[in-house]
Write a protein that holds these residues in place. Structure first.
Motif, PDB file in Angstrom:
ATOM      1  N   TRP A  87       0.847  -1.187   0.000  1.00 39.18           N
ATOM      2  CA  TRP A  87       0.000   0.000   0.000  1.00 39.18           C
ATOM      3  C   TRP A  87       0.888   1.245   0.000  1.00 39.18           C
ATOM      4  CZ3 TRP A  87      -4.425  -0.595   4.151  1.00 39.18           C
ATOM      5  CH2 TRP A  87      -5.137  -1.772   3.903  1.00 39.18           C
ATOM      6  N   THR A  88       0.235   2.411  -0.143  1.00 38.75           N
ATOM      7  CA  THR A  88       0.954   3.671   0.039  1.00 38.75           C
ATOM      8  C   THR A  88       0.842   4.062   1.511  1.00 38.75           C
ATOM      9  OG1 THR A  88      -0.974   5.092  -0.356  1.00 38.75           O
ATOM     10  CG2 THR A  88       0.340   4.435  -2.297  1.00 38.75           C
ATOM     11  N   GLU A  89       1.717   4.943   1.953  1.00 38.76           N
ATOM     12  CA  GLU A  89       1.668   5.405   3.336  1.00 38.76           C
ATOM     13  C   GLU A  89       0.366   6.143   3.630  1.00 38.76           C
ATOM     14  OE1 GLU A  89       4.438   5.750   1.465  1.00 38.76           O
ATOM     15  OE2 GLU A  89       6.006   4.731   2.589  1.00 38.76           O
ATOM     16  N   ILE A  90      -0.146   6.841   2.636  1.00 37.58           N
ATOM     17  CA  ILE A  90      -1.402   7.582   2.813  1.00 37.58           C
ATOM     18  C   ILE A  90      -2.558   6.616   3.073  1.00 37.58           C
ATOM     19  CG2 ILE A  90      -3.074   9.094   1.659  1.00 37.58           C
ATOM     20  CD1 ILE A  90      -0.633  10.363   0.217  1.00 37.58           C
ATOM     21  N   GLU A  91      -2.595   5.502   2.339  1.00 33.81           N
ATOM     22  CA  GLU A  91      -3.645   4.499   2.550  1.00 33.81           C
ATOM     23  C   GLU A  91      -3.561   3.917   3.959  1.00 33.81           C
ATOM     24  OE1 GLU A  91      -4.389   2.552  -1.838  1.00 33.81           O
ATOM     25  OE2 GLU A  91      -2.513   2.054  -0.793  1.00 33.81           O
ATOM     26  N   VAL A  92      -2.342   3.680   4.428  1.00 37.94           N
ATOM     27  CA  VAL A  92      -2.168   3.138   5.774  1.00 37.94           C
ATOM     28  C   VAL A  92      -2.647   4.153   6.809  1.00 37.94           C
ATOM     29  CG1 VAL A  92      -0.482   2.353   7.483  1.00 37.94           C
ATOM     30  CG2 VAL A  92      -0.281   1.599   5.105  1.00 37.94           C
ATOM     31  N   MET A  93      -2.286   5.417   6.647  1.00 35.62           N
ATOM     32  CA  MET A  93      -2.713   6.457   7.589  1.00 35.62           C
ATOM     33  C   MET A  93      -4.233   6.592   7.597  1.00 35.62           C
ATOM     34  SD  MET A  93      -0.263   7.580   9.384  1.00 35.62           S
ATOM     35  CE  MET A  93      -1.087   8.937  10.183  1.00 35.62           C
ATOM     36  N   GLU A  94      -4.868   6.458   6.431  1.00 37.99           N
ATOM     37  CA  GLU A  94      -6.330   6.506   6.384  1.00 37.99           C
ATOM     38  C   GLU A  94      -6.927   5.335   7.149  1.00 37.99           C
ATOM     39  OE1 GLU A  94      -7.218   6.651   2.207  1.00 37.99           O
ATOM     40  OE2 GLU A  94      -6.694   8.769   2.062  1.00 37.99           O
ATOM     41  N   GLY A  95      -6.326   4.164   7.028  1.00 43.33           N
ATOM     42  CA  GLY A  95      -6.790   2.996   7.767  1.00 43.33           C
ATOM     43  C   GLY A  95      -6.634   3.182   9.259  1.00 43.33           C
ATOM     44  N   ILE A  96      -5.525   3.795   9.662  1.00 40.61           N
ATOM     45  CA  ILE A  96      -5.291   4.052  11.090  1.00 40.61           C
ATOM     46  C   ILE A  96      -6.316   5.044  11.619  1.00 40.61           C
ATOM     47  CG2 ILE A  96      -3.665   5.084  12.725  1.00 40.61           C
ATOM     48  CD1 ILE A  96      -1.409   3.881  10.931  1.00 40.61           C
ATOM     49  N   LYS A  97      -6.585   6.080  10.842  1.00 36.70           N
ATOM     50  CA  LYS A  97      -7.574   7.077  11.276  1.00 36.70           C
ATOM     51  C   LYS A  97      -8.966   6.476  11.352  1.00 36.70           C
ATOM     52  CE  LYS A  97      -4.922  11.021  10.044  1.00 36.70           C
ATOM     53  NZ  LYS A  97      -4.543  12.039   9.149  1.00 36.70           N
ATOM     54  N   ALA A  98      -9.269   5.519  10.475  1.00 35.57           N
ATOM     55  CA  ALA A  98     -10.571   4.842  10.530  1.00 35.57           C
ATOM     56  C   ALA A  98     -10.689   4.007  11.804  1.00 35.57           C
ATOM     57  CB  ALA A  98     -10.753   3.960   9.298  1.00 35.57           C
ATOM     58  N   MET A  99      -9.574   3.480  12.274  1.00 34.08           N
ATOM     59  CA  MET A  99      -9.590   2.693  13.518  1.00 34.08           C
ATOM     60  C   MET A  99      -9.898   3.568  14.728  1.00 34.08           C
ATOM     61  SD  MET A  99      -6.697  -0.199  13.260  1.00 34.08           S
ATOM     62  CE  MET A  99      -7.425  -1.117  14.595  1.00 34.08           C
ATOM     63  N   ARG A 100      -9.598   4.845  14.633  1.00 32.17           N
ATOM     64  CA  ARG A 100      -9.870   5.771  15.743  1.00 32.17           C
ATOM     65  C   ARG A 100     -11.366   5.783  16.063  1.00 32.17           C
ATOM     66  NH1 ARG A 100      -6.938   9.143  18.267  1.00 32.17           N
ATOM     67  NH2 ARG A 100      -5.305   9.286  16.716  1.00 32.17           N
ATOM     68  N   GLU A 101     -12.199   5.653  15.023  1.00 30.15           N
ATOM     69  CA  GLU A 101     -13.641   5.621  15.239  1.00 30.15           C
ATOM     70  C   GLU A 101     -14.038   4.412  16.076  1.00 30.15           C
ATOM     71  OE1 GLU A 101     -15.507   5.749  11.397  1.00 30.15           O
ATOM     72  OE2 GLU A 101     -14.337   7.496  10.800  1.00 30.15           O
ATOM     73  N   TYR A 103     -11.854   2.529  18.158  1.00 29.96           N
ATOM     74  CA  TYR A 103     -11.174   2.408  19.444  1.00 29.96           C
ATOM     75  C   TYR A 103     -11.128   3.698  20.254  1.00 29.96           C
ATOM     76  CZ  TYR A 103      -9.640  -2.183  17.929  1.00 29.96           C
ATOM     77  OH  TYR A 103      -9.617  -3.480  17.511  1.00 29.96           O
ATOM     78  N   GLY A 104     -11.595   4.784  19.691  1.00 35.46           N
ATOM     79  CA  GLY A 104     -11.611   6.032  20.445  1.00 35.46           C
ATOM     80  C   GLY A 104     -10.285   6.767  20.372  1.00 35.46           C
ATOM     81  N   ASP A 105     -10.003   7.522  21.402  1.00 35.26           N
ATOM     82  CA  ASP A 105      -8.856   8.435  21.406  1.00 35.26           C
ATOM     83  C   ASP A 105      -7.593   7.754  21.931  1.00 35.26           C
ATOM     84  OD1 ASP A 105      -7.605  10.831  20.947  1.00 35.26           O
ATOM     85  OD2 ASP A 105      -8.033  11.605  22.947  1.00 35.26           O
ATOM     86  N   LEU A 106      -7.141   6.700  21.248  1.00 36.95           N
ATOM     87  CA  LEU A 106      -5.873   6.055  21.596  1.00 36.95           C
ATOM     88  C   LEU A 106      -4.734   6.770  20.882  1.00 36.95           C
ATOM     89  CD1 LEU A 106      -6.629   2.224  21.334  1.00 36.95           C
ATOM     90  CD2 LEU A 106      -6.155   3.531  23.389  1.00 36.95           C
ATOM     91  N   ASP A 107      -3.538   6.611  21.386  1.00 39.77           N
ATOM     92  CA  ASP A 107      -2.342   7.146  20.746  1.00 39.77           C
ATOM     93  C   ASP A 107      -2.223   6.551  19.338  1.00 39.77           C
ATOM     94  OD1 ASP A 107       0.764   6.773  20.179  1.00 39.77           O
ATOM     95  OD2 ASP A 107       0.504   8.485  21.518  1.00 39.77           O
TER      96      ASP A 107
END
Length: 132
Positions: A87-101, A103-107
């Motif tokens: 993947w691209t780094e941008i796709e990974v960051m989007e996936g990480i940001k989607a996980m925030r929804e 798991y909430g406000d984790l680091d």
């Protein structure tokens, strides 16, 4: 933060008796158990971070600061996940940001670790680097 550095900040001095340093690490700061504190001290003496003089232990804080150079752990994890998955780094960051929804406000570093694990990426090299 390094446990020895926290102990120095807690006491306000870099000079300890062995029992005092174990007590601060294990009981006052509750960073580890007694056995782990004794092991940390032994490794510190062996590695030169702790000096033993006249029955006292002196923590060499200048060496602790050198070993704690800031790392971009999140960036390393994102690149590792992206390369593994193709993947691209941008796709990974989007996936990480989607996980925030979910798991909430984790680091973000913890979210990146969880994201990599969820996608089947071997994240074992980052496990000990996360400050949990």
């Amino acid at each position: 933060m390094n446990p020895l550095k926290r102990a120095v900040e807690y006491k306000g001095s870099a000079e300890f008796s062995r029992a005092e340093l174990v007590g601060i690490l294990a009981f006052s700061l509750r960073l580890m158990d007694v056995k782990a504190a004794k092991k940390l001290i032994a490794e510190g003496i062996e590695g030169g971070v702790i000096e033993e003089r006249n029955g006292k232990l002196i923590v060499r804080t200048e060496l602790l600061e050198e070993s704690e150079q800031p790392q971009n752990l999140l960036g390393e994890m994102v690149v590792h996940i992206a390369r593994t998955l193709g993947w691209t780094e941008i796709e990974v960051m989007e996936g990480i940001k989607a996980m925030r929804e979910r798991y909430g406000d984790l680091d973000e570093r913890i979210l990146a670790y969880l994201f990599g694990m969820e996608k089947g990426v071997d994240m074992s090299r980052f496990k000990d680097l996360l400050e949990l």
